[in-house]
Design a protein around this motif. Structure first.
Motif, short mmCIF file in Angstrom:
data_model
loop_
_atom_site.label_atom_id
_atom_site.label_comp_id
_atom_site.label_asym_id
_atom_site.label_seq_id
_atom_site.Cartn_x
_atom_site.Cartn_y
_atom_site.Cartn_z
N THR A 77 39.63 45.77 52.06
CA THR A 77 39.57 44.43 51.49
C THR A 77 38.58 43.55 52.25
N TYR A 82 36.54 40.75 48.95
CA TYR A 82 37.30 40.17 47.85
C TYR A 82 38.56 40.98 47.60
N THR A 83 39.49 40.35 46.90
CA THR A 83 40.71 41.03 46.48
C THR A 83 41.22 40.39 45.21
N LYS A 84 41.85 41.17 44.37
CA LYS A 84 42.49 40.64 43.16
C LYS A 84 43.93 40.24 43.43
N ASN A 85 44.46 40.66 44.57
CA ASN A 85 45.85 40.38 44.92
C ASN A 85 45.99 38.92 45.36
N GLU A 86 46.80 38.16 44.64
CA GLU A 86 46.96 36.73 44.92
C GLU A 86 47.54 36.46 46.31
N SER A 89 44.54 37.03 48.94
CA SER A 89 43.36 36.18 48.83
C SER A 89 43.29 35.08 49.91
N THR A 93 40.51 34.82 53.02
CA THR A 93 39.73 33.59 53.26
C THR A 93 39.87 33.13 54.71
#
Length: 133
Positions: A77, A82-86, A89, A93
């Motif tokens: 990751t 980036y990641t699609k996992n909320e 995220s 960051t």
């Protein structure tokens, strides 16, 4: 260059969790442990990297940092950025923001057998905290 090994331990999914950080500067090993409250294992692994970067920001500003973890999902990751996992995220960051404190941060996946010290420190912190409850 500062070598940093991170690992997390969790009891349950989610459950009480802790992080272990080993900083290797030459022949010197520095151990740090952190209780992370209720987390799932993956979140705890991300937080272990965050804690490592926070310690390095305080103790080794302006050094090149090499972070090693046996959590493939975390390393992948971070390297992708980036990641699609909320849930991941905001953790990603935070890691990206902390990286700005260093000229360069490397990430490397290592097998569990090469990460035994960080695992030991994380498990000890988890055990200590859960015994106090």
């Amino acid at each position: 260059m500062i070598e940093v090994y991170t690992d997390a331990a969790a009891s349950g999914d989610p459950g009480p969790s802790a992080a272990g950080v080993i900083i290797k500067q030459g022949a010197t090993l520095i151990e740090h442990s952190f209780y992370l409250n209720e987390r799932n294992n993956h979140e705890a692994e991300f937080l272990a990297v965050i804690k490592a970067l926070e310690v390095c920001r305080e103790d080794f500003p302006d050094e090149i940092i090499s972070i090693r973890s046996d959590a493939k999902i975390v390393i992948d990751t971070i390297e992708k950025g980036y990641t699609k996992n909320e849930k991941f995220s905001p953790l990603l960051t935070t890691i990206q923001d902390l990286e700005e404190n260093f000229p360069y941060v490397f990430y490397k996946w290592v097998p569990e057998k090469q990460n035994k010290n960080a695992d030991r420190v994380a498990r000890a912190a988890l055990l200590k905290h859960t015994k106090l409850r």
